[in-house]
Design a protein around this motif. Sequence first.
Motif, mmCIF file in Angstrom:
data_model
loop_
_atom_site.group_PDB
_atom_site.id
_atom_site.type_symbol
_atom_site.label_atom_id
_atom_site.label_comp_id
_atom_site.label_asym_id
_atom_site.label_seq_id
_atom_site.Cartn_x
_atom_site.Cartn_y
_atom_site.Cartn_z
ATOM 1 N N PHE B 117 1.168 -1.250 -0.100
ATOM 2 C CA PHE B 117 -0.011 -0.252 0.281
ATOM 3 C C PHE B 117 0.506 1.615 0.032
ATOM 4 O O PHE B 117 0.270 2.261 -0.399
ATOM 5 C CB PHE B 117 -1.082 0.391 0.990
ATOM 6 C CG PHE B 117 -1.874 -0.960 0.790
ATOM 7 C CD1 PHE B 117 -3.125 -0.290 -0.217
ATOM 8 C CD2 PHE B 117 -2.520 -1.994 1.445
ATOM 9 C CE1 PHE B 117 -4.362 -0.973 -0.760
ATOM 10 C CE2 PHE B 117 -3.461 -2.724 0.753
ATOM 11 C CZ PHE B 117 -4.634 -2.124 -0.219
ATOM 12 N N ALA B 118 1.838 1.280 0.735
ATOM 13 C CA ALA B 118 3.433 2.534 0.535
ATOM 14 C C ALA B 118 3.325 3.140 -0.600
ATOM 15 O O ALA B 118 3.035 3.687 -1.002
ATOM 16 C CB ALA B 118 3.994 1.628 2.107
ATOM 17 N N LEU B 119 3.692 1.517 -1.388
ATOM 18 C CA LEU B 119 3.820 1.513 -2.856
ATOM 19 C C LEU B 119 3.014 2.108 -3.419
ATOM 20 O O LEU B 119 3.325 2.954 -4.808
ATOM 21 C CB LEU B 119 4.392 0.487 -3.621
ATOM 22 C CG LEU B 119 5.761 0.461 -2.324
ATOM 23 C CD1 LEU B 119 6.435 -1.228 -3.222
ATOM 24 C CD2 LEU B 119 6.916 0.855 -2.841
ATOM 25 N N THR B 120 2.053 1.345 -3.428
ATOM 26 C CA THR B 120 0.658 2.034 -4.266
ATOM 27 C C THR B 120 0.243 3.648 -4.490
ATOM 28 O O THR B 120 0.002 4.043 -5.130
ATOM 29 C CB THR B 120 -0.681 1.124 -3.747
ATOM 30 O OG1 THR B 120 -0.485 -0.045 -3.494
ATOM 31 C CG2 THR B 120 -1.905 1.075 -4.515
ATOM 32 N N LEU B 121 0.264 4.183 -2.432
ATOM 33 C CA LEU B 121 0.014 5.158 -2.548
ATOM 34 C C LEU B 121 0.971 6.554 -3.681
ATOM 35 O O LEU B 121 1.133 7.624 -3.996
ATOM 36 C CB LEU B 121 -0.120 5.753 -1.574
ATOM 37 C CG LEU B 121 -1.034 5.671 -0.022
ATOM 38 C CD1 LEU B 121 -0.491 5.432 1.098
ATOM 39 C CD2 LEU B 121 -3.056 5.280 -0.810
ATOM 40 N N ARG B 122 2.277 5.972 -3.822
ATOM 41 C CA ARG B 122 2.794 6.362 -4.708
ATOM 42 C C ARG B 122 2.914 6.581 -5.930
ATOM 43 O O ARG B 122 3.276 7.746 -7.149
ATOM 44 C CB ARG B 122 4.897 6.332 -4.389
ATOM 45 C CG ARG B 122 4.871 6.329 -2.623
ATOM 46 C CD ARG B 122 6.459 6.612 -2.595
ATOM 47 N NE ARG B 122 6.516 7.433 -1.988
ATOM 48 C CZ ARG B 122 7.187 7.952 -1.595
ATOM 49 N NH1 ARG B 122 7.941 8.662 -2.331
ATOM 50 N NH2 ARG B 122 7.314 8.541 -0.238
ATOM 51 N N LEU B 123 2.157 5.404 -6.338
ATOM 52 C CA LEU B 123 1.495 5.076 -8.074
ATOM 53 C C LEU B 123 0.246 6.104 -8.006
ATOM 54 O O LEU B 123 -0.433 6.378 -7.278
ATOM 55 C CB LEU B 123 0.873 4.068 -8.104
ATOM 56 C CG LEU B 123 2.407 3.041 -7.929
ATOM 57 C CD1 LEU B 123 1.394 1.391 -8.896
ATOM 58 C CD2 LEU B 123 3.326 2.995 -8.799
#
Lengths: 230, 313
Positions: B117-123
């Motif tokens: 999720f941390a990575l998804t939010l950056r997308l």
Amino acid sequence: MLTIKNHNSNILTDISFHLKQHENLIILGSNGAGKSTLAKVLCGITPSNNVTINGKKITQLKTKERTKLINYIPAKLEIFDEYLTLEQYLDLSRLHTLLASKNILKLLELEHLKTKPCQQLSSGEQQLTMLASAVLHNARITIFDEPTANLDPKKSRDVYALLKSKLFQSKIIITHDLNLAYRLGYKILYIKDGKISFFDTSERFFHPSNLDHFFASSVQKVDEYIMVNL
Amino acid sequence: MKYFMLLLSFIAITLAPFFGQIPIELYKLDNPTTVDYKLFWDIRLPRVIVAFFAGSILALGGLIFQSLFKNPMGTPYTLGVASGSTLGVAFAVVFGFGSLLSLFGFLGALLTVVILFALTLRLKSYQTNSLLLVGIALAFFYNAALMILFYLSDESQSFEIIRFTMGSVDVIGLNNTIPILLASVGLLLLSWWYQKELKLLLTSNDYAYLKGVEVKRVNTVLLVAVSVAVGVCVSITGPIGFVGLIIPHIVKTIYKKSAEQLMLPIFFYGGVFLVLSDLIARNLGSNSDIPIGIITAFLGGPFFVYLIMRKRN
């Protein structure tokens, strides 16, 4: 009713225009000019603070209010599930109408296909399915992305009649079919390389000198029809 | 065909706890002092319950992930959730937290979800394909970390980790089946609650958005819920592959209905599949249980290929 002001992105440059209540619009432009990109911005799929509908920013509208105001019909039907039927698809679209689904199925001659999975429909049938969904959704503004692209001549004429009818409120129609654009007679927005290069009435756009300017010699006006000069 | 399958499955589940290496005598089951009583209530029955609910979580979780990622390969396993859990357990084994295996397994799954999720939010937007790639990369990374733990571990620790990765539904005592039961039923109720949204998401994210689904919020809630349930499941049973991938496909091929109408059958047959796999695992070997993960892969793999080939024709 619909306003976009100074919108910029990778593809679009400084897009601004305003659409009044009950006004319709045709968006023209060559392949890759940014028409569909613009449509996605206008309906909120690509969120932008530069779009206002009824005086409210589209990004701040409540979900239900937004569905009442705007809808977008893409050029191609996109469905992940293999077994979702035409009927189920239309049921999902039935939001702000009192019209029965079966009436619109009859009108578009889709009745015999209603239990067929959407993925198995032909591209023309998928196109008609999406138009039916637009009628049932019944948003104040509906954006159509090439609504006649996959249709045979008779079906194209049926769709023309449908677009002309009172079943839709305001329409924004993206098309390459100049004859359709001319017949509908709505205001024209022409996009070139992501910029608006024309935004005025149909009469002005389809003036022979203007046609030469936009399409070189590839388009001609013969009698009351717009023809592609092959 | 469907009713016949249903009937057969019910019979299989009901009879499953009565079969095993040691025969049980029925008239002893209401007498708490007998070995048969203990064997049935403390070992066999919990095992069948865990197998059923683990299977149902994996199958329903697979269906939900496939629907949200619009990808038939998108299961909690492909996203690295199970690998994360395995790594947590291996960590606990090697660094002497042997009594907290389940907790560490659960934390490993949860950590994976947090990273995803941390990575998804950056997308920029909700790009499901990039998330899938992140999941695959994460699984590779976890594998490498697991190799380090193997390198650091002694022989008995290595054996323990290997046994865990093979999967097992061995649980002793009915009380220990409660977490997986709650996780499973909770997931089923939640997906029921979101049935309409799921149906819209089965078309495309854009269509769902235009019809008024808050795509990002619904995706987030369902992904977290599935990951928590799978985390609970893996921490108890170890990573049991294939169920989440094949059961949704098989049930869809048989029922020929859109996925959101099949949540209950997929939940049910996921459970049945693991109960049967465990039944085979318990009765095939002459003096010890064969790990259940091996059975599911042996059964599921060929049948899956058969279904794909049949569809092509």
